[in-house]
Design a protein around this motif. Structure first.
Motif, PDB file in Angstrom:
ATOM      1  N   LYS A  15       0.859  -1.187   0.000  1.00  0.00           N
ATOM      2  CA  LYS A  15       0.000   0.000   0.000  1.00  0.00           C
ATOM      3  C   LYS A  15       0.893   1.234   0.000  1.00  0.00           C
ATOM      4  N   LEU A  16       0.780   2.025  -1.062  1.00  0.00           N
ATOM      5  CA  LEU A  16       1.616   3.223  -1.186  1.00  0.00           C
ATOM      6  C   LEU A  16       1.170   4.325  -0.239  1.00  0.00           C
ATOM      7  N   ALA A  17       2.096   5.195   0.098  1.00  0.00           N
ATOM      8  CA  ALA A  17       1.774   6.355   0.930  1.00  0.00           C
ATOM      9  C   ALA A  17       0.792   7.259   0.196  1.00  0.00           C
ATOM     10  N   GLU A  18      -0.128   7.826   0.933  1.00  0.00           N
ATOM     11  CA  GLU A  18      -1.152   8.687   0.327  1.00  0.00           C
ATOM     12  C   GLU A  18      -0.529   9.873  -0.395  1.00  0.00           C
ATOM     13  N   ARG A  19       0.596  10.372   0.127  1.00  0.00           N
ATOM     14  CA  ARG A  19       1.180  11.576  -0.454  1.00  0.00           C
ATOM     15  C   ARG A  19       1.586  11.381  -1.916  1.00  0.00           C
ATOM     16  N   GLN A  57       0.157   9.164  -3.975  1.00  0.00           N
ATOM     17  CA  GLN A  57      -1.002   8.784  -4.780  1.00  0.00           C
ATOM     18  C   GLN A  57      -1.728   9.997  -5.353  1.00  0.00           C
ATOM     19  N   THR A  58      -1.400  11.183  -4.867  1.00  0.00           N
ATOM     20  CA  THR A  58      -2.024  12.400  -5.387  1.00  0.00           C
ATOM     21  C   THR A  58      -1.221  13.028  -6.517  1.00  0.00           C
ATOM     22  N   GLU A 107       1.167  21.176   7.160  1.00  0.00           N
ATOM     23  CA  GLU A 107      -0.061  20.703   6.525  1.00  0.00           C
ATOM     24  C   GLU A 107      -1.082  21.843   6.400  1.00  0.00           C
ATOM     25  N   LYS A 142       2.364  19.827  -2.833  1.00  0.00           N
ATOM     26  CA  LYS A 142       1.495  18.771  -2.300  1.00  0.00           C
ATOM     27  C   LYS A 142       2.292  17.724  -1.524  1.00  0.00           C
ATOM     28  N   GLU A 198       2.674  18.509   1.937  1.00  0.00           N
ATOM     29  CA  GLU A 198       1.362  18.634   2.578  1.00  0.00           C
ATOM     30  C   GLU A 198       0.821  20.054   2.523  1.00  0.00           C
TER      31      GLU A 198
END
Length: 396
Positions: free
Chosen positions: A3-7, A9-10, A114, A133, A136
């Motif tokens: 599972k990749l880091a959310e950061r 994936q954007t 953030e 991004k 954050e």
């Protein structure tokens, strides 16, 4: 399953790299592709710089250096800023990194919390929003229209600032527009930044590539306040045709520079040692090759601009610097039967065998970016192909 880091994936994939990859694939198949997507000079690094790098290796200068750069390179950068901009910096106000791109990345990592906002004018260089991004932060866009010469106004800047605004990015000369802010325009923007107490990230990587009577002004030159709130980003990639050497720098507030240096010490250890010695020669040695390259780009611009301007459905503003044209081609795309400029670009690649960069990657989806950092012969042939492609498909 990983599972990749959310950061990550954007992140938006690089349009430039996607087009380049497809163009290279076609070339490998034997197709005669002319690429106008280059973001680097087509000249080799000047010989004196190569020799300085080679000499440093022969002398055994191949070990670690301080994380923020060799003292001698910092001094060379300080001298360059004094010589070219009349700006005085100390060594603790300079950080050398692995290219201007990584310096920018490091800056946003140490600057943003953030939710902090960074104002980014449209059209923008593709990596600005993604880097914000990744830290954050939140990119806040201001559209600078063709009618504004692709430059934001003080009123637009003022209206975009909120209590979360941390900084604004000023890229002059600009990638992808080639436009340059005048001293008067910068003064007005600097005053807004002073009133609202926000930082200025001044990306000046194309400063040496300017044409005609245009003069490059760093916003940090304008006043003590402007200098104190500006972080200059620059490097040797474009000015000295050293893209692959990966040397860039930041100049600004010592506390911010220290934080960037500390982060670099845990991420990159130091910029490549040999490249640093090359950069010392780039700044301290003869600048004849820099001017020779600038003149060549200006000559190409003089030749190619009217040819691009003459293509039906193309509307283009004459750039003042860098080595890009950014024509609006929405009409050409529509009249040739494409539903978007991105599809038009695909058609140019597969049918006209010309690779250009769609403006959607720069926040300007009605445009394409053409680089004239290639031979005049190739440029002329490419523009002729585009012209023929458009006229052959044109439907009223």
């Amino acid at each position: 399953m990983i599972k990749l880091a959310e950061r990550v994936q954007t992140l938006t994939p690089s349009t430039t790299l996607a087009i380049t990859a497809k163009a290279n694939e076609l070339k490998a198949q034997g197709v005669d592709i002319i690429g106008l997507g280059a973001g680097e000079p087509d000249y080799n690094t000047p010989e004196n710089i190569i020799e300085a790098a080679y000499r440093s290796m022969k002398e055994g200068k191949t070990k670690y250096t301080p994380a923020g750069g060799l003292p001698a390179l910092k001094e060379a950068i300080i001298n360059k800023l004094e010589r070219d901009q009349g700006l005085a910096y100390k060594p603790n106000e300079i950080m050398v990194g692995i290219g201007a791109k990584h310096v920018l990345y490091t800056l946003f990592q140490v600057l943003l919390n953030e939710g902090d906002e960074v104002i980014i004018p449209i059209p923008y260089w593709v990596s600005y929003p993604e880097q914000v991004k990744l830290a954050e932060g939140v990119p806040v866009y201001i559209e600078a229209t063709a009618g504004q010469q692709y430059k934001i106004t003080p009123q637009q800047l003022k209206e975009a600032i909120t209590e979360r605004t941390k900084a604004v990015i000023i890229n002059s000369p600009s990638n992808p527009t080639g436009m340059i802010y005048s001293k008067e325009e910068l003064q007005e923007l600097a005053e807004v930044c002073r009133e609202k107490d926000i930082l200025i990230v001044s990306d000046e990587i194309y400063e040496k590539l300017i044409y005609g009577d245009t003069v490059h002004t760093s916003i940090a030159e304008l006043s003590e306040d402007a200098k104190n709130r500006t972080i200059i980003i620059n490097g040797v990639s474009k000015s000295h045709s050293m893209t692959g050497w990966r040397i860039g720098y930041a100049a600004g507030d010592s506390a911010l520079i220290k934080a960037m240096t500390d982060l670099a010490s845990h991420s990159t250890s130091n910029p490549t040692t040999t490249s640093q010695y090359a950069a010392i020669e780039a700044y301290n040695g003869t600048q004849d090759a820099v001017e020779e390259m600038r003149q060549a780009f200006e000559s190409r611009l003089e030749t190619i601009f009217p040819k691009v301007e003459a293509i039906p459905g193309f509307t283009v503003i004459r750039p003042q610097g860098a080595f890009y044209l950014l024509p609006d081609v929405a009409e050409a795309a529509e009249k040739t039967g494409y539903s978007s400029v991105d599809e038009f670009v695909e058609g140019l690649l597969t049918e006209a065998n010309v690779a250009v960069i769609p403006g959607s990657g720069f926040g300007a989806p009605s445009t394409i970016r053409l680089s004239y950092a290639t031979s005049l012969e190739a440029l002329t042939e490419a523009v002729e192909r585009i012209h023929k492609f458009v006229t052959s498909k044109w439907k009223e």
